[in-house]
Design a protein around this motif. Structure first.
Motif, PDB file in Angstrom:
ATOM      1  N   ILE A  92       0.868  -1.183   0.000  1.00 53.56           N
ATOM      2  CA  ILE A  92       0.000   0.000   0.000  1.00 53.56           C
ATOM      3  C   ILE A  92       0.898   1.224   0.000  1.00 53.56           C
ATOM      4  O   ILE A  92       1.821   1.333   0.816  1.00 53.56           O
ATOM      5  CB  ILE A  92      -0.899  -0.018   1.268  1.00 53.56           C
ATOM      6  CG1 ILE A  92      -1.817  -1.255   1.240  1.00 53.56           C
ATOM      7  CG2 ILE A  92      -1.715   1.275   1.377  1.00 53.56           C
ATOM      8  CD1 ILE A  92      -2.463  -1.571   2.567  1.00 53.56           C
ATOM      9  N   ARG A  93       0.660   2.125  -0.929  1.00 52.28           N
ATOM     10  CA  ARG A  93       1.516   3.319  -1.055  1.00 52.28           C
ATOM     11  C   ARG A  93       0.786   4.347  -1.895  1.00 52.28           C
ATOM     12  O   ARG A  93      -0.199   4.000  -2.574  1.00 52.28           O
ATOM     13  CB  ARG A  93       2.853   2.939  -1.718  1.00 52.28           C
ATOM     14  CG  ARG A  93       2.656   2.352  -3.102  1.00 52.28           C
ATOM     15  CD  ARG A  93       3.922   1.802  -3.739  1.00 52.28           C
ATOM     16  NE  ARG A  93       3.578   1.139  -5.000  1.00 52.28           N
ATOM     17  CZ  ARG A  93       3.569   1.724  -6.186  1.00 52.28           C
ATOM     18  NH1 ARG A  93       3.900   2.999  -6.313  1.00 52.28           N
ATOM     19  NH2 ARG A  93       3.220   1.065  -7.281  1.00 52.28           N
ATOM     20  N   SER A  94       1.266   5.578  -1.887  1.00 53.24           N
ATOM     21  CA  SER A  94       0.646   6.592  -2.757  1.00 53.24           C
ATOM     22  C   SER A  94       1.719   7.385  -3.502  1.00 53.24           C
ATOM     23  O   SER A  94       1.461   8.503  -3.948  1.00 53.24           O
ATOM     24  CB  SER A  94      -0.243   7.530  -1.932  1.00 53.24           C
ATOM     25  OG  SER A  94       0.525   8.168  -0.941  1.00 53.24           O
ATOM     26  N   ASN A  95       2.913   6.811  -3.651  1.00 52.08           N
ATOM     27  CA  ASN A  95       4.020   7.544  -4.300  1.00 52.08           C
ATOM     28  C   ASN A  95       3.952   7.420  -5.818  1.00 52.08           C
ATOM     29  O   ASN A  95       4.880   6.957  -6.461  1.00 52.08           O
ATOM     30  CB  ASN A  95       5.375   7.042  -3.774  1.00 52.08           C
ATOM     31  CG  ASN A  95       5.553   5.547  -3.980  1.00 52.08           C
ATOM     32  OD1 ASN A  95       4.629   4.856  -4.388  1.00 52.08           O
ATOM     33  ND2 ASN A  95       6.744   5.047  -3.693  1.00 52.08           N
ATOM     34  N   TYR A  96       2.825   7.851  -6.379  1.00 53.03           N
ATOM     35  CA  TYR A  96       2.611   7.725  -7.823  1.00 53.03           C
ATOM     36  C   TYR A  96       3.258   8.887  -8.575  1.00 53.03           C
ATOM     37  O   TYR A  96       3.983   9.709  -7.981  1.00 53.03           O
ATOM     38  CB  TYR A  96       1.105   7.546  -8.092  1.00 53.03           C
ATOM     39  CG  TYR A  96       0.721   6.084  -7.980  1.00 53.03           C
ATOM     40  CD1 TYR A  96       0.426   5.339  -9.105  1.00 53.03           C
ATOM     41  CD2 TYR A  96       0.735   5.426  -6.755  1.00 53.03           C
ATOM     42  CE1 TYR A  96       0.127   3.986  -9.025  1.00 53.03           C
ATOM     43  CE2 TYR A  96       0.433   4.081  -6.654  1.00 53.03           C
ATOM     44  CZ  TYR A  96       0.132   3.369  -7.800  1.00 53.03           C
ATOM     45  OH  TYR A  96      -0.147   2.031  -7.719  1.00 53.03           O
ATOM     46  N   LEU A  97       2.992   8.940  -9.877  1.00 54.67           N
ATOM     47  CA  LEU A  97       3.708   9.896 -10.717  1.00 54.67           C
ATOM     48  C   LEU A  97       2.812  11.024 -11.222  1.00 54.67           C
ATOM     49  O   LEU A  97       3.254  12.159 -11.391  1.00 54.67           O
ATOM     50  CB  LEU A  97       4.300   9.117 -11.900  1.00 54.67           C
ATOM     51  CG  LEU A  97       5.140   9.839 -12.910  1.00 54.67           C
ATOM     52  CD1 LEU A  97       6.433  10.316 -12.255  1.00 54.67           C
ATOM     53  CD2 LEU A  97       5.503   8.886 -14.061  1.00 54.67           C
ATOM     54  N   GLY A 149      -4.719  -4.288 -12.849  1.00 59.19           N
ATOM     55  CA  GLY A 149      -3.404  -4.868 -13.109  1.00 59.19           C
ATOM     56  C   GLY A 149      -2.692  -5.378 -11.876  1.00 59.19           C
ATOM     57  O   GLY A 149      -3.177  -6.236 -11.141  1.00 59.19           O
ATOM     58  N   THR A 150      -1.527  -4.773 -11.629  1.00 57.30           N
ATOM     59  CA  THR A 150      -0.676  -5.214 -10.517  1.00 57.30           C
ATOM     60  C   THR A 150      -0.778  -4.246  -9.334  1.00 57.30           C
ATOM     61  O   THR A 150       0.015  -4.325  -8.413  1.00 57.30           O
ATOM     62  CB  THR A 150       0.795  -5.253 -10.971  1.00 57.30           C
ATOM     63  OG1 THR A 150       1.212  -3.910 -11.251  1.00 57.30           O
ATOM     64  CG2 THR A 150       0.979  -6.087 -12.222  1.00 57.30           C
ATOM     65  N   TRP A 151      -1.720  -3.307  -9.379  1.00 63.28           N
ATOM     66  CA  TRP A 151      -1.645  -2.198  -8.423  1.00 63.28           C
ATOM     67  C   TRP A 151      -2.947  -1.921  -7.653  1.00 63.28           C
ATOM     68  O   TRP A 151      -3.069  -0.900  -6.977  1.00 63.28           O
ATOM     69  CB  TRP A 151      -1.225  -0.916  -9.170  1.00 63.28           C
ATOM     70  CG  TRP A 151      -2.090  -0.638 -10.391  1.00 63.28           C
ATOM     71  CD1 TRP A 151      -3.285   0.028 -10.388  1.00 63.28           C
ATOM     72  CD2 TRP A 151      -1.837  -1.006 -11.743  1.00 63.28           C
ATOM     73  NE1 TRP A 151      -3.795   0.084 -11.662  1.00 63.28           N
ATOM     74  CE2 TRP A 151      -2.919  -0.540 -12.518  1.00 63.28           C
ATOM     75  CE3 TRP A 151      -0.802  -1.679 -12.393  1.00 63.28           C
ATOM     76  CZ2 TRP A 151      -2.999  -0.734 -13.901  1.00 63.28           C
ATOM     77  CZ3 TRP A 151      -0.890  -1.870 -13.774  1.00 63.28           C
ATOM     78  CH2 TRP A 151      -1.966  -1.398 -14.503  1.00 63.28           C
ATOM     79  N   GLY A 152      -3.936  -2.818  -7.741  1.00 66.74           N
ATOM     80  CA  GLY A 152      -5.265  -2.459  -7.232  1.00 66.74           C
ATOM     81  C   GLY A 152      -5.549  -2.740  -5.777  1.00 66.74           C
ATOM     82  O   GLY A 152      -6.551  -2.274  -5.245  1.00 66.74           O
TER      83      GLY A 152
HETATM   84  O1  PYC Z   1       1.496  -1.588  -6.712  1.00 69.75           O
HETATM   85  O2  PYC Z   1       2.994  -1.374  -5.146  1.00 69.75           O
HETATM   86  C1  PYC Z   1       2.404  -2.035  -5.987  1.00 69.75           C
HETATM   87  C2  PYC Z   1       2.743  -3.450  -6.160  1.00 69.75           C
HETATM   88  C3  PYC Z   1       3.719  -4.114  -5.526  1.00 69.75           C
HETATM   89  C4  PYC Z   1       3.683  -5.386  -6.007  1.00 69.75           C
HETATM   90  C5  PYC Z   1       2.706  -5.487  -6.935  1.00 69.75           C
HETATM   91  N1  PYC Z   1       2.127  -4.263  -7.009  1.00 69.75           N
END
Ligand code: PYC
Ligand code: FAD
Length: 413
Positions: free
Chosen positions: A77-82, A362-365
Protein backbone atom coordinates in the motif's frame (compact mmCIF):
# COMPACT_ATOMS: atom_id res chain seq x y z
CA UNK A 1 -5.58 -29.38 21.22
CA UNK A 2 -7.45 -26.41 22.74
CA UNK A 3 -10.86 -27.40 24.14
CA UNK A 4 -12.59 -24.74 22.04
CA UNK A 5 -11.21 -26.26 18.84
CA UNK A 6 -12.27 -29.75 19.92
CA UNK A 7 -15.78 -28.49 20.72
CA UNK A 8 -15.87 -26.81 17.32
CA UNK A 9 -14.77 -29.98 15.55
CA UNK A 10 -17.38 -32.19 17.29
CA UNK A 11 -20.32 -29.76 17.15
CA UNK A 12 -23.21 -30.73 14.87
CA UNK A 13 -24.18 -27.13 14.33
CA UNK A 14 -21.67 -24.42 13.48
CA UNK A 15 -21.08 -23.09 17.00
CA UNK A 16 -19.60 -19.68 16.17
CA UNK A 17 -21.27 -16.76 14.45
CA UNK A 18 -20.30 -16.68 10.79
CA UNK A 19 -18.55 -13.67 9.30
CA UNK A 20 -21.54 -13.16 7.00
CA UNK A 21 -24.81 -14.86 6.13
CA UNK A 22 -25.10 -17.42 3.36
CA UNK A 23 -28.41 -16.58 1.69
CA UNK A 24 -29.81 -19.71 0.03
CA UNK A 25 -31.49 -18.10 -2.95
CA UNK A 26 -31.40 -14.95 -5.03
CA UNK A 27 -34.30 -12.50 -4.87
CA UNK A 28 -36.02 -11.68 -8.19
CA UNK A 29 -34.65 -8.13 -8.19
CA UNK A 30 -32.19 -5.80 -6.45
CA UNK A 31 -31.58 -2.03 -6.50
CA UNK A 32 -27.95 -2.75 -7.36
CA UNK A 33 -25.96 -5.85 -8.24
CA UNK A 34 -22.19 -6.15 -7.91
CA UNK A 35 -20.28 -8.79 -9.84
CA UNK A 36 -17.19 -10.00 -7.95
CA UNK A 37 -16.69 -10.49 -4.20
CA UNK A 38 -13.09 -9.32 -4.25
CA UNK A 39 -12.04 -6.37 -2.12
CA UNK A 40 -13.31 -3.88 -4.68
CA UNK A 41 -16.80 -5.33 -5.11
CA UNK A 42 -17.23 -5.82 -1.35
CA UNK A 43 -15.94 -2.34 -0.54
CA UNK A 44 -18.39 -0.81 -3.01
CA UNK A 45 -21.21 -2.82 -1.40
CA UNK A 46 -20.11 -1.68 2.07
CA UNK A 47 -20.03 2.03 1.19
CA UNK A 48 -23.25 1.81 -0.86
CA UNK A 49 -24.99 0.55 2.28
CA UNK A 50 -23.13 2.63 4.86
CA UNK A 51 -22.84 5.98 3.09
CA UNK A 52 -25.77 5.94 0.65
CA UNK A 53 -28.37 3.82 2.43
CA UNK A 54 -28.64 1.47 -0.57
CA UNK A 55 -28.93 -1.98 1.02
CA UNK A 56 -31.05 -3.99 -1.41
CA UNK A 57 -27.82 -5.13 -3.04
CA UNK A 58 -26.49 -8.53 -4.14
CA UNK A 59 -22.79 -9.28 -4.55
CA UNK A 60 -22.37 -12.23 -6.93
CA UNK A 61 -19.21 -14.29 -6.77
CA UNK A 62 -18.44 -17.24 -9.02
CA UNK A 63 -15.97 -18.76 -6.53
CA UNK A 64 -15.42 -17.77 -2.93
CA UNK A 65 -15.09 -14.39 -1.22
CA UNK A 66 -11.60 -12.92 -1.68
CA UNK A 67 -10.45 -15.86 -3.83
CA UNK A 68 -9.38 -13.70 -6.79
CA UNK A 69 -6.50 -11.23 -6.87
CA UNK A 70 -7.57 -9.85 -3.48
CA UNK A 71 -6.37 -13.02 -1.76
CA UNK A 72 -3.32 -13.39 -4.01
CA UNK A 73 -1.52 -10.09 -3.81
CA UNK A 74 1.59 -9.00 -1.94
CA UNK A 75 -0.42 -6.35 -0.02
CA UNK A 76 1.75 -3.29 -0.73
CA UNK A 77 0.00 0.00 0.00
CA UNK A 78 1.52 3.32 -1.06
CA UNK A 79 0.65 6.59 -2.76
CA UNK A 80 4.02 7.54 -4.30
CA UNK A 81 2.61 7.73 -7.82
CA UNK A 82 3.71 9.90 -10.72
CA UNK A 83 0.65 11.72 -12.04
CA UNK A 84 -1.37 14.21 -9.98
CA UNK A 85 -4.60 12.23 -10.55
CA UNK A 86 -2.87 9.03 -9.38
CA UNK A 87 -1.22 10.60 -6.33
CA UNK A 88 -4.49 12.19 -5.13
CA UNK A 89 -6.45 9.00 -5.66
CA UNK A 90 -4.04 6.65 -3.86
CA UNK A 91 -3.37 9.18 -1.13
CA UNK A 92 -7.07 9.23 -0.30
CA UNK A 93 -6.91 5.43 -0.19
CA UNK A 94 -4.00 5.48 2.29
CA UNK A 95 -6.06 7.81 4.51
CA UNK A 96 -8.98 5.37 4.44
CA UNK A 97 -6.74 2.36 5.12
CA UNK A 98 -5.55 3.88 8.37
CA UNK A 99 -9.06 3.72 9.91
CA UNK A 100 -10.23 0.41 8.49
CA UNK A 101 -9.52 -1.82 11.51
CA UNK A 102 -11.59 0.56 13.63
CA UNK A 103 -14.34 0.85 11.02
CA UNK A 104 -14.62 -2.93 10.75
CA UNK A 105 -13.93 -3.72 14.41
CA UNK A 106 -11.56 -6.31 12.93
CA UNK A 107 -7.78 -6.24 12.92
CA UNK A 108 -6.61 -6.05 9.31
CA UNK A 109 -2.96 -5.95 10.45
CA UNK A 110 -2.31 -2.62 8.78
CA UNK A 111 1.39 -2.08 9.33
CA UNK A 112 3.32 1.01 8.21
CA UNK A 113 6.84 -0.02 7.19
CA UNK A 114 8.33 2.61 4.89
CA UNK A 115 8.75 1.77 1.20
CA UNK A 116 12.04 1.91 -0.72
CA UNK A 117 12.03 1.87 -4.53
CA UNK A 118 15.66 1.22 -5.37
CA UNK A 119 17.39 2.86 -8.33
CA UNK A 120 20.30 1.02 -9.94
CA UNK A 121 20.69 3.33 -12.96
CA UNK A 122 20.85 7.07 -13.59
CA UNK A 123 17.60 6.97 -15.54
CA UNK A 124 15.66 5.29 -12.74
CA UNK A 125 17.17 7.76 -10.26
CA UNK A 126 15.82 10.55 -12.46
CA UNK A 127 12.30 9.00 -12.39
CA UNK A 128 12.53 8.63 -8.59
CA UNK A 129 13.45 12.30 -8.27
CA UNK A 130 10.52 13.23 -10.49
CA UNK A 131 8.12 11.14 -8.40
CA UNK A 132 9.52 12.60 -5.15
CA UNK A 133 8.92 16.15 -6.41
CA UNK A 134 5.37 15.44 -7.64
CA UNK A 135 4.60 13.69 -4.33
CA UNK A 136 5.97 16.52 -2.18
CA UNK A 137 4.09 19.07 -4.23
CA UNK A 138 0.85 17.20 -3.49
CA UNK A 139 1.63 16.77 0.20
CA UNK A 140 2.71 13.11 0.01
CA UNK A 141 5.72 12.10 2.08
CA UNK A 142 8.39 10.90 -0.41
CA UNK A 143 12.05 11.77 -0.77
CA UNK A 144 15.16 10.70 -2.59
CA UNK A 145 17.68 8.93 -0.33
CA UNK A 146 21.30 7.93 -0.94
CA UNK A 147 22.97 4.50 -0.50
CA UNK A 148 24.21 5.34 3.01
CA UNK A 149 20.67 6.12 4.15
CA UNK A 150 19.42 2.87 2.60
CA UNK A 151 22.19 0.93 4.35
CA UNK A 152 21.37 2.59 7.68
CA UNK A 153 17.71 1.60 7.35
CA UNK A 154 18.33 -1.92 6.04
CA UNK A 155 21.86 -3.09 6.91
CA UNK A 156 21.12 -6.62 5.64
CA UNK A 157 20.95 -5.41 2.04
CA UNK A 158 24.02 -5.71 -0.20
CA UNK A 159 24.14 -2.16 -1.59
CA UNK A 160 26.64 -3.28 -4.28
CA UNK A 161 24.40 -6.19 -5.34
CA UNK A 162 27.45 -8.40 -5.82
CA UNK A 163 29.12 -5.66 -7.85
CA UNK A 164 26.99 -6.01 -10.98
CA UNK A 165 24.03 -3.69 -10.31
CA UNK A 166 25.01 -1.36 -7.45
CA UNK A 167 22.26 0.69 -5.82
CA UNK A 168 22.63 4.42 -6.56
CA UNK A 169 19.76 5.69 -4.43
CA UNK A 170 16.07 5.16 -3.76
CA UNK A 171 12.70 6.81 -3.54
CA UNK A 172 11.72 6.54 0.10
CA UNK A 173 8.02 6.74 0.96
CA UNK A 174 7.50 6.63 4.73
CA UNK A 175 3.72 5.87 4.61
CA UNK A 176 4.29 2.63 2.60
CA UNK A 177 2.38 -0.15 4.39
CA UNK A 178 1.12 -3.72 4.22
CA UNK A 179 -2.11 -5.30 5.51
CA UNK A 180 -3.66 -8.73 5.73
CA UNK A 181 -5.53 -9.07 2.44
CA UNK A 182 -8.12 -11.69 3.37
CA UNK A 183 -9.05 -9.71 6.50
CA UNK A 184 -9.81 -6.74 4.26
CA UNK A 185 -12.22 -8.83 2.20
CA UNK A 186 -13.82 -10.26 5.36
CA UNK A 187 -14.12 -6.82 6.96
CA UNK A 188 -15.85 -5.31 3.97
CA UNK A 189 -17.96 -8.44 3.49
CA UNK A 190 -19.09 -8.57 7.10
CA UNK A 191 -19.76 -4.83 7.22
CA UNK A 192 -21.86 -4.99 4.05
CA UNK A 193 -23.72 -8.08 5.26
CA UNK A 194 -24.51 -6.47 8.62
CA UNK A 195 -26.15 -3.61 6.71
CA UNK A 196 -28.36 -5.92 4.66
CA UNK A 197 -26.28 -6.63 1.54
CA UNK A 198 -26.50 -10.25 0.31
CA UNK A 199 -23.28 -12.02 -0.67
CA UNK A 200 -23.88 -14.97 -3.01
CA UNK A 201 -20.85 -17.18 -3.45
CA UNK A 202 -20.72 -19.93 -6.11
CA UNK A 203 -22.91 -17.69 -8.27
CA UNK A 204 -21.42 -16.94 -11.66
CA UNK A 205 -22.71 -14.22 -13.96
CA UNK A 206 -23.23 -15.87 -17.35
CA UNK A 207 -24.97 -13.06 -19.23
CA UNK A 208 -26.03 -9.43 -18.89
CA UNK A 209 -29.38 -8.20 -20.14
CA UNK A 210 -29.44 -4.81 -21.87
CA UNK A 211 -32.54 -3.20 -23.37
CA UNK A 212 -32.39 0.03 -25.40
CA UNK A 213 -28.89 0.77 -24.06
CA UNK A 214 -29.88 0.24 -20.40
CA UNK A 215 -28.96 -2.66 -18.11
CA UNK A 216 -32.07 -4.58 -17.03
CA UNK A 217 -30.70 -7.69 -15.35
CA UNK A 218 -28.24 -10.55 -15.20
CA UNK A 219 -28.36 -14.27 -15.91
CA UNK A 220 -26.47 -16.27 -13.30
CA UNK A 221 -25.68 -19.90 -12.59
CA UNK A 222 -28.38 -19.65 -9.87
CA UNK A 223 -31.09 -18.03 -11.99
CA UNK A 224 -32.01 -14.64 -13.43
CA UNK A 225 -32.37 -11.37 -11.56
CA UNK A 226 -33.48 -7.88 -12.45
CA UNK A 227 -31.53 -4.72 -11.72
CA UNK A 228 -30.90 -1.36 -13.36
CA UNK A 229 -27.52 -0.77 -11.66
CA UNK A 230 -24.75 -3.27 -12.29
CA UNK A 231 -21.18 -2.82 -11.08
CA UNK A 232 -18.56 -5.05 -12.67
CA UNK A 233 -15.56 -5.57 -10.33
CA UNK A 234 -14.00 -8.76 -11.67
CA UNK A 235 -10.33 -7.78 -12.32
CA UNK A 236 -8.80 -10.54 -14.52
CA UNK A 237 -12.22 -11.59 -15.88
CA UNK A 238 -13.18 -8.10 -17.08
CA UNK A 239 -12.76 -8.84 -20.84
CA UNK A 240 -15.33 -11.68 -20.57
CA UNK A 241 -17.87 -9.43 -18.86
CA UNK A 242 -17.28 -6.58 -21.33
CA UNK A 243 -17.97 -9.01 -24.15
CA UNK A 244 -21.38 -9.73 -22.61
CA UNK A 245 -22.41 -6.08 -23.08
CA UNK A 246 -20.55 -5.54 -26.36
CA UNK A 247 -17.99 -3.05 -24.97
CA UNK A 248 -14.36 -3.03 -26.08
CA UNK A 249 -11.28 -2.12 -24.03
CA UNK A 250 -7.51 -2.30 -24.46
CA UNK A 251 -7.16 -4.63 -21.44
CA UNK A 252 -4.76 -7.55 -21.69
CA UNK A 253 -4.54 -10.26 -19.05
CA UNK A 254 -1.13 -11.41 -17.85
CA UNK A 255 -0.34 -13.75 -14.98
CA UNK A 256 1.37 -12.12 -11.99
CA UNK A 257 3.07 -14.55 -9.66
CA UNK A 258 4.22 -14.37 -6.05
CA UNK A 259 5.77 -16.62 -3.42
CA UNK A 260 6.55 -16.77 0.30
CA UNK A 261 9.46 -18.13 2.28
CA UNK A 262 9.34 -20.20 5.40
CA UNK A 263 8.78 -18.01 8.50
CA UNK A 264 11.89 -16.26 9.84
CA UNK A 265 12.54 -14.15 12.92
CA UNK A 266 11.68 -10.52 12.11
CA UNK A 267 14.58 -8.82 10.34
CA UNK A 268 13.02 -6.82 7.49
CA UNK A 269 11.05 -3.80 8.64
CA UNK A 270 10.71 -2.07 5.30
CA UNK A 271 9.12 -2.85 1.96
CA UNK A 272 11.88 -3.13 -0.63
CA UNK A 273 11.25 -2.82 -4.36
CA UNK A 274 13.78 -2.99 -7.18
CA UNK A 275 12.51 -2.26 -10.66
CA UNK A 276 15.79 -3.25 -12.29
CA UNK A 277 16.00 -6.58 -10.47
CA UNK A 278 12.22 -7.17 -10.76
CA UNK A 279 11.86 -7.87 -7.05
CA UNK A 280 9.61 -6.69 -4.27
CA UNK A 281 9.67 -8.04 -0.75
CA UNK A 282 8.29 -7.43 2.71
CA UNK A 283 8.10 -9.56 5.85
CA UNK A 284 4.63 -10.43 7.07
CA UNK A 285 3.44 -10.55 10.68
CA UNK A 286 3.90 -14.34 10.43
CA UNK A 287 7.58 -13.89 9.57
CA UNK A 288 7.28 -15.06 5.96
CA UNK A 289 9.07 -13.11 3.27
CA UNK A 290 6.36 -12.14 0.78
CA UNK A 291 7.96 -11.75 -2.64
CA UNK A 292 6.93 -10.94 -6.17
CA UNK A 293 8.35 -10.05 -9.55
CA UNK A 294 7.20 -8.71 -12.93
CA UNK A 295 4.28 -9.97 -14.95
CA UNK A 296 4.75 -13.10 -17.00
CA UNK A 297 5.65 -11.69 -20.41
CA UNK A 298 2.69 -13.11 -22.37
CA UNK A 299 -1.08 -12.87 -22.28
CA UNK A 300 -2.65 -15.84 -20.46
CA UNK A 301 -6.02 -16.18 -18.71
CA UNK A 302 -4.83 -18.63 -16.08
CA UNK A 303 -3.58 -18.77 -12.50
CA UNK A 304 -0.94 -21.42 -13.03
CA UNK A 305 2.50 -20.76 -11.55
CA UNK A 306 5.93 -21.73 -12.89
CA UNK A 307 9.34 -22.93 -11.73
CA UNK A 308 10.91 -20.35 -14.03
CA UNK A 309 9.42 -17.61 -11.89
CA UNK A 310 10.65 -19.08 -8.59
CA UNK A 311 14.19 -19.53 -9.91
CA UNK A 312 14.38 -16.04 -11.43
CA UNK A 313 12.97 -14.29 -8.38
CA UNK A 314 15.12 -16.29 -5.94
CA UNK A 315 18.26 -15.38 -7.93
CA UNK A 316 17.43 -11.67 -7.82
CA UNK A 317 16.53 -11.84 -4.13
CA UNK A 318 20.04 -13.21 -3.53
CA UNK A 319 21.57 -10.24 -5.40
CA UNK A 320 20.01 -8.03 -2.71
CA UNK A 321 20.19 -10.37 0.28
CA UNK A 322 22.89 -13.04 -0.24
CA UNK A 323 22.50 -14.33 3.34
CA UNK A 324 19.09 -15.79 2.41
CA UNK A 325 20.60 -18.60 0.33
CA UNK A 326 19.56 -21.29 2.84
CA UNK A 327 15.96 -20.06 3.23
CA UNK A 328 13.20 -22.27 1.79
CA UNK A 329 10.33 -21.20 -0.43
CA UNK A 330 7.12 -22.73 0.90
CA UNK A 331 4.32 -21.51 -1.41
CA UNK A 332 3.84 -19.89 -4.78
CA UNK A 333 0.75 -18.86 -6.72
CA UNK A 334 -0.48 -16.52 -9.45
CA UNK A 335 -3.29 -14.09 -10.18
CA UNK A 336 -4.61 -12.64 -13.43
CA UNK A 337 -3.66 -9.00 -13.82
CA UNK A 338 -5.97 -6.83 -15.97
CA UNK A 339 -3.41 -4.51 -17.54
CA UNK A 340 -4.18 -1.17 -19.18
CA UNK A 341 -1.66 0.46 -21.54
CA UNK A 342 -1.21 3.52 -19.27
CA UNK A 343 -1.12 1.63 -15.94
CA UNK A 344 -4.15 3.54 -14.67
CA UNK A 345 -7.53 1.96 -13.88
CA UNK A 346 -10.74 1.93 -15.95
CA UNK A 347 -13.55 3.13 -13.72
CA UNK A 348 -16.97 4.67 -13.70
CA UNK A 349 -19.93 4.99 -16.02
CA UNK A 350 -19.88 3.42 -19.47
CA UNK A 351 -21.79 3.82 -22.74
CA UNK A 352 -24.36 1.33 -21.37
CA UNK A 353 -26.70 3.03 -18.89
CA UNK A 354 -26.50 1.40 -15.48
CA UNK A 355 -23.32 -0.56 -16.29
CA UNK A 356 -20.42 0.65 -14.13
CA UNK A 357 -16.83 -0.51 -14.31
CA UNK A 358 -14.20 -0.97 -11.64
CA UNK A 359 -11.33 -2.57 -13.54
CA UNK A 360 -7.88 -2.13 -15.04
CA UNK A 361 -6.30 -2.91 -11.69
CA UNK A 362 -3.40 -4.87 -13.11
CA UNK A 363 -0.68 -5.21 -10.52
CA UNK A 364 -1.65 -2.20 -8.42
CA UNK A 365 -5.27 -2.46 -7.23
CA UNK A 366 -5.02 -3.81 -3.68
CA UNK A 367 -3.93 -0.48 -2.26
CA UNK A 368 -6.87 1.16 -4.04
CA UNK A 369 -9.51 -1.09 -2.43
CA UNK A 370 -10.94 1.49 0.02
CA UNK A 371 -10.93 4.45 -2.34
CA UNK A 372 -12.44 2.33 -5.13
CA UNK A 373 -15.22 1.24 -2.81
CA UNK A 374 -15.92 4.84 -1.80
CA UNK A 375 -15.77 6.36 -5.26
CA UNK A 376 -17.64 3.55 -7.03
CA UNK A 377 -20.39 3.57 -4.40
CA UNK A 378 -20.83 7.32 -4.93
CA UNK A 379 -20.76 6.85 -8.72
CA UNK A 380 -23.37 4.08 -8.67
CA UNK A 381 -25.59 5.87 -6.14
CA UNK A 382 -25.52 9.23 -7.94
CA UNK A 383 -25.11 7.88 -11.51
CA UNK A 384 -22.26 10.38 -11.91
CA UNK A 385 -18.50 9.74 -11.91
CA UNK A 386 -16.94 10.74 -8.61
CA UNK A 387 -14.44 13.58 -9.05
CA UNK A 388 -11.45 11.43 -8.05
CA UNK A 389 -12.08 9.01 -10.94
CA UNK A 390 -12.86 11.49 -13.74
CA UNK A 391 -9.60 10.79 -15.58
CA UNK A 392 -9.94 7.00 -15.34
CA UNK A 393 -12.96 6.45 -17.59
CA UNK A 394 -12.99 3.78 -20.31
CA UNK A 395 -13.57 6.36 -23.06
CA UNK A 396 -10.13 7.95 -22.46
CA UNK A 397 -8.74 5.33 -24.83
CA UNK A 398 -10.94 6.36 -27.75
CA UNK A 399 -10.14 10.06 -27.13
CA UNK A 400 -6.40 9.33 -26.63
CA UNK A 401 -6.36 10.95 -23.17
CA UNK A 402 -4.14 8.36 -21.55
CA UNK A 403 -3.03 8.90 -17.93
CA UNK A 404 0.67 7.98 -18.19
CA UNK A 405 1.14 6.29 -14.82
CA UNK A 406 3.71 3.83 -16.16
CA UNK A 407 6.67 5.30 -14.27
CA UNK A 408 5.01 4.45 -10.94
CA UNK A 409 4.87 0.68 -11.51
CA UNK A 410 6.40 -1.19 -8.64
CA UNK A 411 8.64 -3.23 -10.92
CA UNK A 412 9.33 -3.02 -14.64
CA UNK A 413 6.41 -4.69 -16.40
O1 PYC B 1 1.50 -1.59 -6.71
O2 PYC B 1 2.99 -1.37 -5.15
C1 PYC B 1 2.40 -2.04 -5.99
C2 PYC B 1 2.74 -3.45 -6.16
C3 PYC B 1 3.72 -4.11 -5.53
C4 PYC B 1 3.68 -5.39 -6.01
C5 PYC B 1 2.71 -5.49 -6.93
N1 PYC B 1 2.13 -4.26 -7.01
P1 FAD C 1 -10.51 -9.74 -7.42
O1 FAD C 1 -10.04 -9.85 -6.03
O2 FAD C 1 -9.81 -10.55 -8.46
O3 FAD C 1 -12.05 -10.05 -7.40
C1 FAD C 1 -12.79 -10.28 -8.57
C2 FAD C 1 -13.75 -11.41 -8.28
O4 FAD C 1 -14.66 -11.52 -9.38
C3 FAD C 1 -13.07 -12.76 -8.13
O5 FAD C 1 -13.30 -13.27 -6.84
C4 FAD C 1 -13.71 -13.60 -9.23
O6 FAD C 1 -13.93 -14.95 -8.85
C5 FAD C 1 -15.01 -12.87 -9.48
N1 FAD C 1 -15.61 -13.11 -10.80
C6 FAD C 1 -14.98 -13.11 -12.01
N2 FAD C 1 -15.86 -13.37 -13.00
C7 FAD C 1 -17.06 -13.53 -12.41
C8 FAD C 1 -18.35 -13.83 -12.90
N3 FAD C 1 -18.60 -14.01 -14.21
N4 FAD C 1 -19.38 -13.92 -12.03
C9 FAD C 1 -19.17 -13.75 -10.70
N5 FAD C 1 -17.96 -13.47 -10.18
C10 FAD C 1 -16.91 -13.36 -11.02
N6 FAD C 1 -1.88 -4.52 -5.79
C11 FAD C 1 -1.34 -3.66 -4.90
O7 FAD C 1 -1.85 -2.54 -4.73
N7 FAD C 1 -0.25 -3.99 -4.14
C12 FAD C 1 0.36 -5.20 -4.30
O8 FAD C 1 1.34 -5.50 -3.60
C13 FAD C 1 -0.14 -6.09 -5.26
N8 FAD C 1 0.45 -7.29 -5.46
C14 FAD C 1 -0.08 -8.19 -6.33
C15 FAD C 1 0.52 -9.45 -6.43
C16 FAD C 1 -0.08 -10.43 -7.22
C17 FAD C 1 0.59 -11.79 -7.32
C18 FAD C 1 -1.28 -10.15 -7.92
C19 FAD C 1 -1.95 -11.20 -8.76
C20 FAD C 1 -1.87 -8.88 -7.84
C21 FAD C 1 -1.28 -7.89 -7.04
N9 FAD C 1 -1.85 -6.63 -6.88
C22 FAD C 1 -1.31 -5.73 -5.99
C23 FAD C 1 -3.08 -6.27 -7.62
C24 FAD C 1 -4.32 -6.51 -6.75
O9 FAD C 1 -4.28 -7.79 -6.16
C25 FAD C 1 -5.60 -6.41 -7.59
O10 FAD C 1 -5.55 -5.28 -8.42
C26 FAD C 1 -6.82 -6.28 -6.68
O11 FAD C 1 -6.80 -7.29 -5.70
C27 FAD C 1 -8.09 -6.38 -7.50
O12 FAD C 1 -9.17 -6.54 -6.61
P2 FAD C 1 -10.62 -6.83 -7.19
O13 FAD C 1 -11.55 -6.90 -6.05
O14 FAD C 1 -10.89 -5.85 -8.27
O15 FAD C 1 -10.46 -8.23 -7.96
Amino acid sequence: MPLRLLKFGLAKKYPEPRMFRQPDRLKPSYDAVIIGAGGHGLAAAYYLARDHGITNVAVLEKGYLGGGNTGRNTTIIRSNYLTPSGVKFYDESVRLWQDLSQDFDLNIFYSTRGHFTLAHTDSSLRTMRWRAEVNKHLGVNSELVDPDQIHAACPQMDIDCGGHTPILGALYHAPGSIARHDAVAWGYGRGADQRGVEIHQQTEVLGIKVKSGQVTGVATSQGEIETTKLLCAVAGSTPKLLEMVGLRSPLVIHPLQAMVSEPMKPWLDQIIVSGSLHVYVSQSARGELVMGASLDPYELHSTRSTLDFTEGLAAHMLDLFPFLSHVKIVRQWAGMADMTPDFAPMMGKTAIEGFYLDSGWGTWGFKATPVCGKTMAATVAGDRNHELIQEFSLDRFSSYQLVGEKGAASVGH
